[in-house]
Design a protein around this motif. Structure first.
Motif, PDB file in Angstrom:
ATOM      1  N   LEU A 148       8.266  14.729  -7.621  1.00 10.35           N
ATOM      2  CA  LEU A 148       8.041  14.717  -9.061  1.00 10.35           C
ATOM      3  C   LEU A 148       6.593  15.005  -9.416  1.00 10.35           C
ATOM      4  CD1 LEU A 148       9.922  14.139 -11.509  1.00 10.35           C
ATOM      5  CD2 LEU A 148       8.979  11.834 -11.563  1.00 10.35           C
ATOM      6  N   SER A 149       5.675  14.781  -8.482  1.00  9.57           N
ATOM      7  CA  SER A 149       4.248  14.938  -8.783  1.00  9.57           C
ATOM      8  C   SER A 149       3.532  15.968  -7.912  1.00  9.57           C
ATOM      9  CB  SER A 149       3.536  13.590  -8.631  1.00  9.57           C
ATOM     10  OG  SER A 149       3.666  13.094  -7.296  1.00  9.57           O
ATOM     11  N   LEU A 150       3.901  16.058  -6.650  1.00 10.89           N
ATOM     12  CA  LEU A 150       3.162  16.922  -5.725  1.00 10.89           C
ATOM     13  C   LEU A 150       3.074  18.387  -6.165  1.00 10.89           C
ATOM     14  CD1 LEU A 150       4.161  15.611  -2.169  1.00 10.89           C
ATOM     15  CD2 LEU A 150       2.040  15.246  -3.447  1.00 10.89           C
TER      16      LEU A 150
ATOM     17  N   ALA B  64     -11.107   2.982  -4.314  1.00  9.16           N
ATOM     18  CA  ALA B  64     -12.163   3.996  -4.249  1.00  9.16           C
ATOM     19  C   ALA B  64     -11.578   5.391  -4.440  1.00  9.16           C
ATOM     20  CB  ALA B  64     -12.892   3.903  -2.912  1.00  9.16           C
ATOM     21  N   ASN B  65     -10.426   5.620  -3.839  1.00  7.53           N
ATOM     22  CA  ASN B  65      -9.778   6.917  -3.986  1.00  7.53           C
ATOM     23  C   ASN B  65      -9.406   7.193  -5.443  1.00  7.53           C
ATOM     24  OD1 ASN B  65      -8.255   9.344  -2.948  1.00  7.53           O
ATOM     25  ND2 ASN B  65      -6.515   8.166  -3.737  1.00  7.53           N
ATOM     26  N   VAL B  66      -8.874   6.178  -6.129  1.00 11.52           N
ATOM     27  CA  VAL B  66      -8.477   6.343  -7.533  1.00 11.52           C
ATOM     28  C   VAL B  66      -9.691   6.626  -8.415  1.00 11.52           C
ATOM     29  CG1 VAL B  66      -7.662   5.069  -9.551  1.00 11.52           C
ATOM     30  CG2 VAL B  66      -6.316   5.077  -7.462  1.00 11.52           C
ATOM     31  N   VAL B  67     -10.773   5.906  -8.199  1.00 11.01           N
ATOM     32  CA  VAL B  67     -11.989   6.111  -9.000  1.00 11.01           C
ATOM     33  C   VAL B  67     -12.491   7.545  -8.835  1.00 11.01           C
ATOM     34  CG1 VAL B  67     -14.417   5.466  -9.246  1.00 11.01           C
ATOM     35  CG2 VAL B  67     -12.682   3.687  -8.990  1.00 11.01           C
ATOM     36  N   LEU B  68     -12.510   8.028  -7.597  1.00  6.25           N
ATOM     37  CA  LEU B  68     -12.993   9.391  -7.343  1.00  6.25           C
ATOM     38  C   LEU B  68     -12.017  10.437  -7.880  1.00  6.25           C
ATOM     39  CD1 LEU B  68     -14.434   8.827  -3.775  1.00  6.25           C
ATOM     40  CD2 LEU B  68     -15.725   9.395  -5.844  1.00  6.25           C
ATOM     41  N   LEU B  69     -10.714  10.145  -7.835  1.00  6.18           N
ATOM     42  CA  LEU B  69      -9.744  11.061  -8.426  1.00  6.18           C
ATOM     43  C   LEU B  69      -9.950  11.180  -9.931  1.00  6.18           C
ATOM     44  CD1 LEU B  69      -6.396  10.237  -6.552  1.00  6.18           C
ATOM     45  CD2 LEU B  69      -7.781  12.320  -6.376  1.00  6.18           C
ATOM     46  N   TRP B  70     -10.273  10.067 -10.583  1.00  5.30           N
ATOM     47  CA  TRP B  70     -10.558  10.103 -12.017  1.00  5.30           C
ATOM     48  C   TRP B  70     -11.828  10.906 -12.279  1.00  5.30           C
ATOM     49  CZ3 TRP B  70      -7.557   9.706 -15.889  1.00  5.30           C
ATOM     50  CH2 TRP B  70      -6.470   8.831 -15.899  1.00  5.30           C
ATOM     51  N   CYS B  71     -12.815  10.775 -11.399  1.00  4.37           N
ATOM     52  CA  CYS B  71     -14.046  11.555 -11.562  1.00  4.37           C
ATOM     53  C   CYS B  71     -13.745  13.050 -11.474  1.00  4.37           C
ATOM     54  CB  CYS B  71     -15.067  11.164 -10.487  1.00  4.37           C
ATOM     55  SG  CYS B  71     -15.818   9.537 -10.733  1.00  4.37           S
TER      56      CYS B  71
ATOM     57  N   TYR C 128       0.835  -1.197   0.000  1.00  2.61           N
ATOM     58  CA  TYR C 128       0.000   0.000   0.000  1.00  2.61           C
ATOM     59  C   TYR C 128       0.874   1.253   0.000  1.00  2.61           C
ATOM     60  CZ  TYR C 128      -3.787  -3.109   1.565  1.00  2.61           C
ATOM     61  OH  TYR C 128      -4.710  -4.115   1.670  1.00  2.61           O
ATOM     62  N   LEU C 129       0.827   2.017  -1.082  1.00  5.79           N
ATOM     63  CA  LEU C 129       1.573   3.272  -1.168  1.00  5.79           C
ATOM     64  C   LEU C 129       0.591   4.427  -1.101  1.00  5.79           C
ATOM     65  CD1 LEU C 129       4.277   4.771  -1.658  1.00  5.79           C
ATOM     66  CD2 LEU C 129       3.795   4.617  -4.111  1.00  5.79           C
ATOM     67  N   THR C 130       0.779   5.330  -0.147  1.00  3.78           N
ATOM     68  CA  THR C 130      -0.117   6.473  -0.022  1.00  3.78           C
ATOM     69  C   THR C 130       0.037   7.414  -1.211  1.00  3.78           C
ATOM     70  OG1 THR C 130      -0.602   8.465   1.270  1.00  3.78           O
ATOM     71  CG2 THR C 130       1.618   7.619   1.406  1.00  3.78           C
ATOM     72  N   PRO C 131      -1.064   8.021  -1.677  1.00  2.00           N
ATOM     73  CA  PRO C 131      -0.984   8.938  -2.825  1.00  2.00           C
ATOM     74  C   PRO C 131      -0.111  10.159  -2.569  1.00  2.00           C
ATOM     75  CG  PRO C 131      -3.168   8.990  -1.808  1.00  2.00           C
ATOM     76  CD  PRO C 131      -2.455   7.810  -1.249  1.00  2.00           C
ATOM     77  N   PHE C 132       0.116  10.515  -1.293  1.00  2.00           N
ATOM     78  CA  PHE C 132       0.976  11.650  -0.990  1.00  2.00           C
ATOM     79  C   PHE C 132       2.448  11.356  -1.286  1.00  2.00           C
ATOM     80  CE2 PHE C 132      -2.565  13.009   1.851  1.00  2.00           C
ATOM     81  CZ  PHE C 132      -2.737  14.288   1.337  1.00  2.00           C
TER      82      PHE C 132
ATOM     83  N   LEU D 115      -1.615  21.944 -17.258  1.00  2.00           N
ATOM     84  CA  LEU D 115      -1.372  21.054 -16.128  1.00  2.00           C
ATOM     85  C   LEU D 115      -2.316  19.858 -16.150  1.00  2.00           C
ATOM     86  CD1 LEU D 115      -0.882  23.776 -13.385  1.00  2.00           C
ATOM     87  CD2 LEU D 115       0.863  22.193 -14.201  1.00  2.00           C
ATOM     88  N   PHE D 116      -3.427  20.000 -16.847  1.00  2.00           N
ATOM     89  CA  PHE D 116      -4.380  18.898 -16.940  1.00  2.00           C
ATOM     90  C   PHE D 116      -3.715  17.646 -17.513  1.00  2.00           C
ATOM     91  CE2 PHE D 116      -7.133  16.608 -19.968  1.00  2.00           C
ATOM     92  CZ  PHE D 116      -7.976  15.975 -19.068  1.00  2.00           C
ATOM     93  N   TYR D 117      -2.886  17.805 -18.535  1.00  2.00           N
ATOM     94  CA  TYR D 117      -2.244  16.654 -19.171  1.00  2.00           C
ATOM     95  C   TYR D 117      -1.294  15.954 -18.207  1.00  2.00           C
ATOM     96  CZ  TYR D 117      -4.066  18.899 -23.366  1.00  2.00           C
ATOM     97  OH  TYR D 117      -4.905  19.468 -24.300  1.00  2.00           O
ATOM     98  N   LEU D 118      -0.564  16.728 -17.411  1.00  2.00           N
ATOM     99  CA  LEU D 118       0.332  16.133 -16.424  1.00  2.00           C
ATOM    100  C   LEU D 118      -0.460  15.413 -15.336  1.00  2.00           C
ATOM    101  CD1 LEU D 118       2.931  19.043 -16.022  1.00  2.00           C
ATOM    102  CD2 LEU D 118       3.262  16.859 -17.194  1.00  2.00           C
ATOM    103  N   THR D 119      -1.596  15.981 -14.977  1.00  2.00           N
ATOM    104  CA  THR D 119      -2.434  15.362 -13.951  1.00  2.00           C
ATOM    105  C   THR D 119      -2.984  14.020 -14.423  1.00  2.00           C
ATOM    106  OG1 THR D 119      -3.047  17.551 -13.126  1.00  2.00           O
ATOM    107  CG2 THR D 119      -4.446  15.708 -12.467  1.00  2.00           C
ATOM    108  N   VAL D 120      -3.299  13.911 -15.705  1.00  2.00           N
ATOM    109  CA  VAL D 120      -3.761  12.636 -16.250  1.00  2.00           C
ATOM    110  C   VAL D 120      -2.676  11.570 -16.092  1.00  2.00           C
ATOM    111  CG1 VAL D 120      -4.364  11.415 -18.376  1.00  2.00           C
ATOM    112  CG2 VAL D 120      -5.412  13.623 -17.861  1.00  2.00           C
ATOM    113  N   ILE D 121      -1.422  11.957 -16.354  1.00  2.00           N
ATOM    114  CA  ILE D 121      -0.309  11.014 -16.207  1.00  2.00           C
ATOM    115  C   ILE D 121      -0.166  10.574 -14.754  1.00  2.00           C
ATOM    116  CG2 ILE D 121       2.199  10.751 -16.391  1.00  2.00           C
ATOM    117  CD1 ILE D 121       2.135  12.662 -18.764  1.00  2.00           C
ATOM    118  N   ILE D 122      -0.269  11.526 -13.835  1.00  2.00           N
ATOM    119  CA  ILE D 122      -0.158  11.200 -12.415  1.00  2.00           C
ATOM    120  C   ILE D 122      -1.332  10.330 -11.966  1.00  2.00           C
ATOM    121  CG2 ILE D 122      -0.074  12.170 -10.088  1.00  2.00           C
ATOM    122  CD1 ILE D 122       1.261  14.647 -11.331  1.00  2.00           C
ATOM    123  N   SER D 123      -2.510  10.568 -12.522  1.00  2.00           N
ATOM    124  CA  SER D 123      -3.672   9.728 -12.194  1.00  2.00           C
ATOM    125  C   SER D 123      -3.450   8.299 -12.677  1.00  2.00           C
ATOM    126  CB  SER D 123      -4.937  10.312 -12.826  1.00  2.00           C
ATOM    127  OG  SER D 123      -5.249  11.576 -12.277  1.00  2.00           O
TER     128      SER D 123
END
Length: 269
Positions: A97-99, A190-197, A60-64, A153-161
């Protein structure tokens, strides 16, 4: 020449001595918004620089801390899915690299702009409540003109997602026990699904899909995707707040398991 007075103090406006005639508790919403945003910033900032309790049950790796690319990630074998190349330093987050990009993406988000403009900036705090600023230049000058970086920044966020999604998928495999499903897997998924939303409901995503089209009839596939994203877009503010909560809950769960405070309950395996 005397400067022309504008706004609520202009001579052509009704001279009302009170700041506002509203008698309801109009200040509750901006105050709650400020507290909510500040709470997330303080918690997220603390966790990003804590540099421990970020990897639990060897999967389990935290998203932070995703992606964990610091040399300090070596303290938790298996946490660095994409290698370690950043120096291990107390002032450099393991996920440096992402934060920064995620923070600026949210900071420039159309909804969050409205939220902190009205609450923190008080521009204005509510309807029929005058703002304290003497002039208004919009987002045409520095530093607010940098808000336009949101669309890129949207494109970079898609990569991070996508990276967060990868983290959630590989978490189903334990290095010793193989395929397993625990409460942590449900939390991460659940967190990933909501982040994609939240990401896909972004105004920039909606514009990418259909903003430059002149005739929808000539692009039926993009039009269909645009309609789906438009439906999500109506709930963008909701997802913006929900994902702040799920990020904290997910990180807190990983922290508690990693620190030994609680034990991850396995449902399969």
């Amino acid at each position: 020449m005397t400067a022309q007075v504008r706004g609520v103090a202009a001579p052509t406006r009704a001279q009302v001595p009170a700041g506002t005639l509203r008698t309801d508790r109009w200040w509750l919403l901006p105050a709650a918004t400020t507290v909510g945003l500040l709470t997330f910033v303080v918690y997220g900032g603390f966790r990003a620089f804590q540099q421990q309790y970020f990897f639990a049950d060897e999967r389990y790796l935290t998203p932070f801390y995703s992606p964990c690319v610091s040399l300090g990630c070596a303290s938790e074998p298996g946490s660095a899915h994409f290698g370690m190349f950043l120096p291990d330093h107390p002032l450099i987050p393991y996920a440096a690299l992402s934060l920064p990009f995620l923070l600026v993406f949210r900071l420039t988000c159309y909804y969050y702009r409205k939220a902190y403009y009205r609450s923190v900036w008080i521009a204005p705090a509510a309807c029929a409540v005058p703002e304290p600023h003497a002039k208004y230049t919009g987002e045409t000058r520095f530093p607010l003109i940098l808000q336009n970086a949101h669309r890129y920044l949207f494109y970079l966020t898609v990569i991070i997602s996508l990276i967060n999604t990868y983290d959630a998928i590989v978490a189903f495999r334990h290095p010793d026990d193989g395929f397993v499903v625990g409460i942590g897997n449900v939390v991460l998924l659940a967190n990933v699904v909501l982040l994609w939303c939240y990401t896909l409901s972004c105004h920039s995503c909606r514009h990418v899909m259909g903003g430059r089209l002149t005739h929808f009839s000539k692009h039926p596939v993009r039009y269909r995707i645009w309609t789906w994203i438009s439906a999500l877009n109506t709930r963008h503010a909701t997802f913006a707040w929900i994902t702040l909560g799920t990020l904290v809950v997910t990180d807190l769960y990983v922290l508690l398991v990693a620190s030994g405070t609680i034990t991850d309950l396995r449902l399969v395996g």
